[in-house]
Design an enzyme around this catalytic site. Sequence first.
Site, PDB file in Angstrom:
ATOM      1  N   GLU A  85       0.833  -1.191   0.000  1.00  0.00           N
ATOM      2  CA  GLU A  85       0.000   0.000   0.000  1.00  0.00           C
ATOM      3  C   GLU A  85       0.869   1.241   0.000  1.00  0.00           C
ATOM      4  O   GLU A  85       2.000   1.227   0.496  1.00  0.00           O
ATOM      5  CB  GLU A  85      -0.897  -0.001   1.238  1.00  0.00           C
ATOM      6  CG  GLU A  85      -1.926  -1.107   1.164  1.00  0.00           C
ATOM      7  CD  GLU A  85      -2.797  -1.208   2.393  1.00  0.00           C
ATOM      8  OE1 GLU A  85      -2.463  -0.580   3.416  1.00  0.00           O
ATOM      9  OE2 GLU A  85      -3.810  -1.897   2.315  1.00  0.00           O
ATOM     10  N   CYS A 110       7.004  -4.721  15.700  1.00  0.00           N
ATOM     11  CA  CYS A 110       6.685  -3.783  16.784  1.00  0.00           C
ATOM     12  C   CYS A 110       5.249  -4.044  17.256  1.00  0.00           C
ATOM     13  O   CYS A 110       4.341  -4.202  16.437  1.00  0.00           O
ATOM     14  CB  CYS A 110       6.838  -2.345  16.311  1.00  0.00           C
ATOM     15  SG  CYS A 110       8.506  -1.999  15.721  1.00  0.00           S
ATOM     16  N   CYS A 326      -0.385   5.993   9.821  1.00  0.00           N
ATOM     17  CA  CYS A 326       0.811   5.281  10.261  1.00  0.00           C
ATOM     18  C   CYS A 326       0.462   3.977  10.951  1.00  0.00           C
ATOM     19  O   CYS A 326      -0.407   3.934  11.794  1.00  0.00           O
ATOM     20  CB  CYS A 326       1.553   6.099  11.296  1.00  0.00           C
ATOM     21  SG  CYS A 326       2.116   7.620  10.663  1.00  0.00           S
TER      22      CYS A 326
HETATM   23  N1  SAH Z   1       9.339   0.937   9.704  1.00  0.00           N
HETATM   24  C1  SAH Z   1       9.591   2.305   9.738  1.00  0.00           C
HETATM   25  C2  SAH Z   1       8.671   3.125   8.853  1.00  0.00           C
HETATM   26  C3  SAH Z   1       7.222   2.718   8.832  1.00  0.00           C
HETATM   27  S1  SAH Z   1       6.284   2.921  10.291  1.00  0.00           S
HETATM   28  C4  SAH Z   1       9.550   2.815  11.159  1.00  0.00           C
HETATM   29  O1  SAH Z   1       9.146   2.082  12.047  1.00  0.00           O
HETATM   30  O2  SAH Z   1       9.962   3.948  11.367  1.00  0.00           O
HETATM   31  C5  SAH Z   1       5.924   4.632  10.278  1.00  0.00           C
HETATM   32  C6  SAH Z   1       5.601   5.225  11.638  1.00  0.00           C
HETATM   33  O3  SAH Z   1       4.345   4.757  12.117  1.00  0.00           O
HETATM   34  C7  SAH Z   1       6.597   4.900  12.732  1.00  0.00           C
HETATM   35  O4  SAH Z   1       7.015   6.077  13.329  1.00  0.00           O
HETATM   36  C8  SAH Z   1       5.810   4.063  13.725  1.00  0.00           C
HETATM   37  O5  SAH Z   1       6.265   4.262  15.040  1.00  0.00           O
HETATM   38  C9  SAH Z   1       4.429   4.579  13.521  1.00  0.00           C
HETATM   39  N2  SAH Z   1       3.375   3.657  13.897  1.00  0.00           N
HETATM   40  C10 SAH Z   1       3.339   2.322  13.751  1.00  0.00           C
HETATM   41  N3  SAH Z   1       2.156   1.835  14.186  1.00  0.00           N
HETATM   42  C11 SAH Z   1       1.422   2.898  14.593  1.00  0.00           C
HETATM   43  C12 SAH Z   1       0.102   3.051  15.094  1.00  0.00           C
HETATM   44  N4  SAH Z   1      -0.698   2.017  15.245  1.00  0.00           N
HETATM   45  N5  SAH Z   1      -0.306   4.289  15.389  1.00  0.00           N
HETATM   46  C13 SAH Z   1       0.473   5.366  15.201  1.00  0.00           C
HETATM   47  N6  SAH Z   1       1.714   5.288  14.706  1.00  0.00           N
HETATM   48  C14 SAH Z   1       2.193   4.067  14.404  1.00  0.00           C
HETATM   49 FE1  SF4 Z   2       7.940  -1.528  13.478  1.00  0.00          FE
HETATM   50 FE2  SF4 Z   2       7.974   0.203  11.425  1.00  0.00          FE
HETATM   51 FE3  SF4 Z   2       7.984  -2.443  10.977  1.00  0.00          FE
HETATM   52 FE4  SF4 Z   2       5.807  -1.268  11.942  1.00  0.00          FE
HETATM   53  S1  SF4 Z   2       6.713  -0.937   9.931  1.00  0.00           S
HETATM   54  S2  SF4 Z   2       6.729  -3.219  12.636  1.00  0.00           S
HETATM   55  S3  SF4 Z   2       6.698   0.324  13.245  1.00  0.00           S
HETATM   56  S4  SF4 Z   2       9.570  -1.275  11.981  1.00  0.00           S
END
Ligand code: SAH
Ligand code: SF4
Length: 334
Positions: A85, A110, A326
């Site tokens: 996406e 995460c 996000c």
């Molecule tokens: N993997 C990378 C980029 C993609 S995630 C990273 O982790 O930085 C993009 C952002 O979305 C990150 O800052 C992450 O902390 C945030 N994020 C992930 N899950 C989220 C959620 N459920 N609500 C708000 N932000 C979230």
């Molecule tokens: Fe963590 Fe970013 Fe991967 Fe989501 S996309 S699991 S926030 S590293």
Amino acid sequence: MKKCLYTLKLEELMETLSLEKKFQARIVRDNLVKGVTDFQDMTSLSKEMRKRLGDNALTTEVTATEKSDSAVKLAIRLSDGLAVECVRLSDGKDRHTACLSSQVGCAMGCAFCKTGTMGLKRNLDAGEIIEQYVHLLKLGEDISHIVFMGMGEPLNNFGPLMEAIQILHNPEMFNISYRKITISTSGFVPGIHKLTELGFPIKLAVSLVTANDEKRSRIMRINRTYPLSQLRRAILSFQHHENKRVTLEYCMLKDYNMGAEDAEELKKFLQGMDALVNLIPWNPIEGMSFKSPDDNDIRLFTNELKKLGISYSIRRSKGRDISGACGQLASEVD
Ligand code: SAH
Ligand code: SF4
């Protein structure tokens, strides 16, 4: 299998499309970077040539589009049937940003992120990254900024990511300044070092989430391998070389990382660093037990930050209503 035309040099484009003249390849390329991807619409090519080339120049296709006031989310099917996406975010003042994915799924797992629940299916190649941008461009507006905040951990797919970024940057291609490209990482320290060595003036965002090692390790596995002290050093070294403000993304989890102590720890982490803390209220995801902060929780936390003189901004997630926000990106097609 169809080749992605965006990753080819002019000579390779000539060969792949059996073009005789370089100027023809140039016409094709100039159309492609404008988002004209149907050969039939490349009217400066002769009719016969257009007929021979067929219709669609892309290797990926849009299978679903969802819109809200400020965001458009596209589901893209890759040639092997997997899906990613991407989102176009608009600020209401004609500034559009492409939020691109770098992987199908993500290995980092995460605990608060929907993409993390998918596991890593595979890395995207440079062409698949660029074609997301092209599909967003085809929506009809200029897109001046790019953020790698879609699915995946960009620095875990370093080679293809950098190849894509160089093509997006190339003045003969998309001509996007490095300064308008942001890579967001969960804190993959070797990747930050590699980025520093490369020396491109790309912007760095780090998903800090909490400046407490124990809390971070509990919800971000990556912190067990690369704890905060190493992450801090990597960010400082990037900053030292690039001399640029970094963004620390702070996903606010009610009752977890929003107390006075959390603010104190954040202050310590920020010592000697030029950083903007970007506060993102957690976007709820079904089946997860975290809680989103309400306005009052946010006010209390930002009061603590103010007391400590921490610069912050609050990102009211655009696209929340279309699951384009996000951490809400996860493809439903396998
Ligand atoms: N993997 C990378 C980029 C993609 S995630 C990273 O982790 O930085 C993009 C952002 O979305 C990150 O800052 C992450 O902390 C945030 N994020 C992930 N899950 C989220 C959620 N459920 N609500 C708000 N932000 C979230
Ligand atoms: Fe963590 Fe970013 Fe991967 Fe989501 S996309 S699991 S926030 S590293």
